[in-house]
Design an enzyme around this catalytic site. Sequence first.
Site, PDB file in Angstrom:
ATOM      1  N   GLY A 223       0.912  -1.447   0.019  1.00 53.66           N
ATOM      2  CA  GLY A 223       0.013  -0.108  -0.036  1.00 53.66           C
ATOM      3  C   GLY A 223       0.876   1.202  -0.042  1.00 53.66           C
ATOM      4  N   GLY A 243      -1.951   8.253 -11.643  1.00 58.50           N
ATOM      5  CA  GLY A 243      -3.146   8.044 -10.431  1.00 58.50           C
ATOM      6  C   GLY A 243      -3.855   9.301 -10.378  1.00 58.50           C
ATOM      7  N   SER A 244      -4.628   9.308  -9.028  1.00 55.72           N
ATOM      8  CA  SER A 244      -5.212  10.576  -8.648  1.00 55.72           C
ATOM      9  C   SER A 244      -4.571  11.625  -8.515  1.00 55.72           C
ATOM     10  CB  SER A 244      -6.042  10.168  -7.410  1.00 55.72           C
ATOM     11  OG  SER A 244      -5.090  10.062  -6.377  1.00 55.72           O
ATOM     12  N   GLU A 265       1.424  11.563 -14.028  1.00 57.09           N
ATOM     13  CA  GLU A 265       0.057  11.764 -14.960  1.00 57.09           C
ATOM     14  C   GLU A 265      -1.004  11.453 -13.890  1.00 57.09           C
ATOM     15  OE1 GLU A 265      -2.891  10.817 -16.663  1.00 57.09           O
ATOM     16  OE2 GLU A 265      -2.265   8.833 -17.118  1.00 57.09           O
ATOM     17  N   LEU A 266      -2.201  12.294 -13.978  1.00 55.49           N
ATOM     18  CA  LEU A 266      -2.999  12.384 -12.765  1.00 55.49           C
ATOM     19  C   LEU A 266      -4.312  12.270 -13.638  1.00 55.49           C
ATOM     20  CD1 LEU A 266      -1.054  14.892 -10.591  1.00 55.49           C
ATOM     21  CD2 LEU A 266      -0.822  12.521 -10.667  1.00 55.49           C
ATOM     22  N   GLY A 267      -5.190  12.877 -12.817  1.00 54.07           N
ATOM     23  CA  GLY A 267      -6.579  12.870 -13.118  1.00 54.07           C
ATOM     24  C   GLY A 267      -7.149  13.772 -14.256  1.00 54.07           C
ATOM     25  N   GLU A 393     -13.693  14.554 -11.012  1.00 50.67           N
ATOM     26  CA  GLU A 393     -13.621  13.774 -11.597  1.00 50.67           C
ATOM     27  C   GLU A 393     -14.374  12.292 -11.290  1.00 50.67           C
ATOM     28  OE1 GLU A 393      -9.926  10.986 -13.656  1.00 50.67           O
ATOM     29  OE2 GLU A 393      -9.633  11.930 -11.511  1.00 50.67           O
ATOM     30  N   PHE A 395     -14.858   8.799 -12.378  1.00 54.12           N
ATOM     31  CA  PHE A 395     -14.358   7.676 -12.568  1.00 54.12           C
ATOM     32  C   PHE A 395     -15.209   6.615 -12.237  1.00 54.12           C
ATOM     33  CE2 PHE A 395     -10.079   5.174 -12.433  1.00 54.12           C
ATOM     34  CZ  PHE A 395      -9.467   6.216 -13.282  1.00 54.12           C
TER      35      PHE A 395
END
Length: 498
Positions: A223, A243-244, A265-267, A393, A395
């Site tokens: 995690g 990810g977020s 590289e995000l939302g 966002e 998702f």
Amino acid sequence: MSSVTLETSAVKGASLLDPGAWDGKLFDGDWKAAPKTFTVREPATGEALGQVGASDPQQMGATVARAREAQREWASWTGEKRAAVMREAARLFEANRAEIVDCIIRETGGVRGKGETEIQGSIDELYHSAALLIQPEGELLPSPNPARLSLARRVPIGIVGVIAPWNFPMLLAMRSVAPAIALGNAVILKPDPQTAIVGGVVIARVFESAGVPKGVFSVVNGGADVGEALVSAPGVRMITFTGSTAVGRRVGELAGRNLKKVALELGGKSPFIVLDDADLEAAASAGAWGSFLHQGQICMATGRHIVLRKVADQYIELLANKAKHLPVGDPFRAEVAIGPIMNAKQLERVHQIVTDTVQAGAQLAAGGSYEGLFYKPTVLTGVTAGMPAYDLEIFGPVAAVVVVEDEEEAIRVANDTEYGLSGAVQTGSLERGLRVAQQIRSGLVHINDQTIGDMAGIPFGGCGASGNGSRFGSTTNIDEFTEWQWMTIGATPTRYPF
């Protein structure tokens, strides 16, 4: 996990995903027993797919030390020799395509077409990475001394840490892993624990069989504590994270403290503009694909359908009709268009956004309900600024429709977001499409298409809250995964007056 075991001649007839090789183990070039394990489950059924070894954050230093030693030797290999290993890995993915696709479907909850796209994209990343090694390695610079050469050359960064998400776990790992390794770096990959088999085990088994030297590629599982240990490890020179945006900010903060290069590289909240001269049937098809593909669990998913009022009613009717007729179910056992949301927490978030948006005054034109983890494709109309479906966002498989009066308002609404990943414009006029597209603030933009698109040969990335300006793909990978070194060369020593 017998239904997704893979057969490959590279391991002399043994199954590439035979649990005996990796069950309960960790990979740092060798498979080693782990002190703890966790279970990876199929979201559609809850069925256990395998036990994956859990990493101890305190042991990150040992993994980094082995990677550092292996990287020095790997970087000394000729480009062609490294390229051959990349091509062999691509061949192994291709040879085991059917079995790997089954694994992707079961572990990610995606439909078969999504699985095919993911493995093909991973294969493409390997071939493009091999091709990077025929590019020039530097530049000859002007020199004030004609007897002395001055040049700039690209050299490997060293060790690259890659943190990949659960939605496209193989592809979004490979777009960093493949070029980083090809260019002479060692890589430590941390997949999301929900997809640690297809996002970690499969890649490790393929690279192991393809001849990547021990220690050049490692996988750590766990995690946030494991992720933070990787980001903070002194010997790791670069971090790539997909990810977020919230987690990306934390990764950027930790990387900055340790003076690491970081690619985020995000939302996204990608706008899909439908002008009043668009082919509405084609636009509704593209819009449905952009919002509902892989249950909307894609960073480039169409976040808002921005439709001119003149054609809004007709577009909404077409879009809602498509949503109502998309079959929902287990994609491994039935022919469906929509599979499960990845987990209960994400489903609850999606439904809360829909519910709160309706309570704020929007209307449901389709969907808005679920059974288990299967959320029906949903169309929200009357969405305005300040509503959750306008700002957040989602998702999930939710199309939020915003009606605007004219082209200028469409552009303003499209840019009314902190994100800047992708965008699209539907129009019957190329000139008009270009005019609008050029005013959308995003890393990607498409005219007469939808918002989702990625290939190994393009510079992929966003701006604003969608990323820090880094780009994956094409020769931009050379910029990301190497660094400049200035070198001068003289036939005789330079003499100084000291």
